[in-house]
Design an enzyme around this catalytic site. Structure first.
Site, PDB file in Angstrom:
ATOM      1  N   HIS A   1     -20.605 -22.996  58.943  1.00  0.00           N
ATOM      2  CA  HIS A   1     -19.222 -23.949  58.754  1.00  0.00           C
ATOM      3  C   HIS A   1     -18.619 -24.228  60.057  1.00  0.00           C
ATOM      4  CE1 HIS A   1     -19.976 -22.691  54.425  1.00  0.00           C
ATOM      5  NE2 HIS A   1     -20.209 -21.640  54.952  1.00  0.00           N
TER       6      HIS A   1
ATOM      7  N   GLU B   1     -14.105 -18.072  56.667  1.00  0.00           N
ATOM      8  CA  GLU B   1     -15.440 -17.904  56.681  1.00  0.00           C
ATOM      9  C   GLU B   1     -15.824 -18.281  58.296  1.00  0.00           C
ATOM     10  OE1 GLU B   1     -18.197 -19.271  53.897  1.00  0.00           O
ATOM     11  OE2 GLU B   1     -20.005 -18.361  55.180  1.00  0.00           O
TER      12      GLU B   1
ATOM     13  N   HIS C   1     -23.110 -16.049  57.858  1.00  0.00           N
ATOM     14  CA  HIS C   1     -22.326 -16.386  56.793  1.00  0.00           C
ATOM     15  C   HIS C   1     -21.539 -15.323  56.253  1.00  0.00           C
ATOM     16  CE1 HIS C   1     -23.485 -21.007  56.256  1.00  0.00           C
ATOM     17  NE2 HIS C   1     -24.418 -20.440  56.964  1.00  0.00           N
TER      18      HIS C   1
ATOM     19  N   GLU D   1     -25.527 -13.012  54.695  1.00  0.00           N
ATOM     20  CA  GLU D   1     -24.336 -12.975  54.263  1.00  0.00           C
ATOM     21  C   GLU D   1     -23.569 -11.708  54.550  1.00  0.00           C
ATOM     22  OE1 GLU D   1     -22.497 -15.596  52.727  1.00  0.00           O
ATOM     23  OE2 GLU D   1     -24.066 -16.828  51.974  1.00  0.00           O
TER      24      GLU D   1
HETATM   25 ZN   LIG Z   1     -20.987 -19.956  54.264  1.00  0.00          ZN
END
Ligand SMILES: [Zn+2]
Length: 421
Positions: free
Chosen positions: A10, A25, A78, A142
């Protein structure tokens, strides 16, 4: 060659997932990406990034950055999110099973879980754009769930982020087949305690020519000196050093160190009359060091270069040192400070030269331990004659006659000696 492209998920107008207390995030992934990159770089892994600030980067551009840089591997970072506030744990994705991407994902997942201790949700496979469009094996991790208030709180803790970055980095290092235990490769020379300066370079020599010569002969019986004898060279050192107020024995010790007791064999050739490697920088091709027309000029340049470091006084002789003006005057007053790494001023003759001064000092001490010839005024040819007669057994008691070299001889003694011949 880039080993790894690190992709902070992002960024810019795309915040990614946002926690209930507002943690974004995109901010966490950027922090983690930079931390991982720093750790990996310090261990010799070359990295680049898809972003290093809060900018918007399209997914296809992220893959293109990795592809254009021909990175060997790709890792996207992430933070997860789900509809349930109790969703928790760590998972890592590869594009498909059975390849290097899965191995990278497995190594990152294993080490990350070990580092942060959250639920191990395992390695999974997904058709994410960055995994699909990157030309190299790729993984996407993640770290935890931002939608879970407990796990969101962790992301505000810098120590947790450090642990996370370490876990991810360990995974990459393990995947690359490197050893984590290895000392990190320093990106700049490590700070070392500086050496106390004791031995001044300026001053009067304590050693005599004969001590300088006999010590040098012990190190090398065949000095490579095409333009003069070893003794003549030592005498040049004494007169040139005296002219500028530099210690001749210090300069001599330095030359023994630089030339390997006049064996040479390095960048500088014996024919260059360059006794201290002036201009012979590391990486220079053979023979690129300064050439001096005569031994006198070569010694003069060395003495002047030492004086440049050891004092702020003007030169007495015309400057023949080609590098004199490059020296910060007076920046290395002591022999111990000739190596940059040992010098509190961070300057010096030798770069980095850790221990350079100590090596010169050790040679200087060796020179000073040589027996000093007695200044008796007896010409050398007479001393040589005594040695010859001792060898030929004309004279039996060397010590007795040696003490009497300056005395008058009696007729009886002459007759005695003649009879032996
Ligand atoms: Zn993400």
């Amino acid at each position: 060659m880039i080993d790894l492209t690190i992709d902070a998920g992002h960024g810019g107008k795309d915040s990614g997932a946002v926690g209930t207390t507002g943690v974004k995030e995109k901010d966490i992934t950027l922090k983690l990406a930079l931390k991982v990159g720093k750790i990996l770089s310090s261990r010799g892994v070359s990295v680049n990034y898809t972003r290093t600030d809060d900018s918007s980067v399209e997914l296809s551009q992220r893959a293109a950055i990795a592809n254009n840089s021909k990175a060997r591997f790709f890792l996207s970072i992430h933070i997860n999110s789900a509809s349930s506030p109790t969703a928790n744990g760590t998972e890592t994705y590869a594009f498909s099973a059975g390849g290097q991407g899965e191995k990278l994902a497995a190594a990152v997942q294993k080490n990350l879980v070990a580092a942060i201790g959250l639920t191990n949700r395992g390695v999974k496979f997904a058709n994410f754009a960055v995994l699909r469009e990157t030309a190299m094996p790729a993984a996407l991790t993640e770290v935890n769930f931002i939608c879970n208030p407990k796990e969101e709180a962790m992301l505000k803790d810098e120590a947790f982020l450090d642990k996370t970055a370490t876990g991810i980095s360990k995974g990459v290092v393990e995947f690359l087949g490197l050893k984590w235990e290895q000392q990190p490769q320093p990106t700049k020379p490590p700070e070392t305690p500086k050496v106390e300066g004791i031995t001044r370079i300026m001053g009067t020599a304590q050693a005599t020519v004969s001590q300088m010569v006999s010590f040098a002969m012990k190190g090398n019986k065949e000095p490579q000196l095409p333009s003069c004898t070893l003794k003549e060279l030592a005498e040049i050192f004494v007169s040139e050093a005296k002219a500028e107020g530099v210690r001749a024995d210090v300069a001599w010790a330095q030359s023994l160190h630089e030339t390997g007791y006049f064996k040479y064999g390095g960048i500088v050739k014996a024919s260059q009359n360059n006794y201290a490697g002036i201009g012979a920088l590391n990486g220079n091709a053979e023979g690129q060091a300064a050439n001096f027309p005569t031994p006198i000029i070569g010694v003069r340049a060395q003495i002047q270069h030492l004086k440049a470091y050891a004092s702020k006084e003007a030169l007495v002789n015309e400057c023949v040192d080609p590098r004199f003006s490059l020296v910060t005057r007076g920046s290395a007053e002591f022999v111990e400070w000739l190596g940059v790494a040992d010098n509190p001023n961070g300057k010096g003759w030798a770069y980095l030269g850790r221990g350079y001064g100590a090596s010169v000092i050790s040679l200087l001490n060796g020179i000073l331990k040589e027996e000093k010839e007695v200044e008796d005024g007896i010409p050398q040819w007479q001393k040589d004659a005594l040695e010859t007669l001792v060898e030929k057994k004309v004279i039996g008691d060397r010590a007795y006659w040696s003490k009497r070299l300056g005395e008058k001889i009696t007729i009886g003694e002459v007759l005695g000696l003649l009879a032996k011949l």
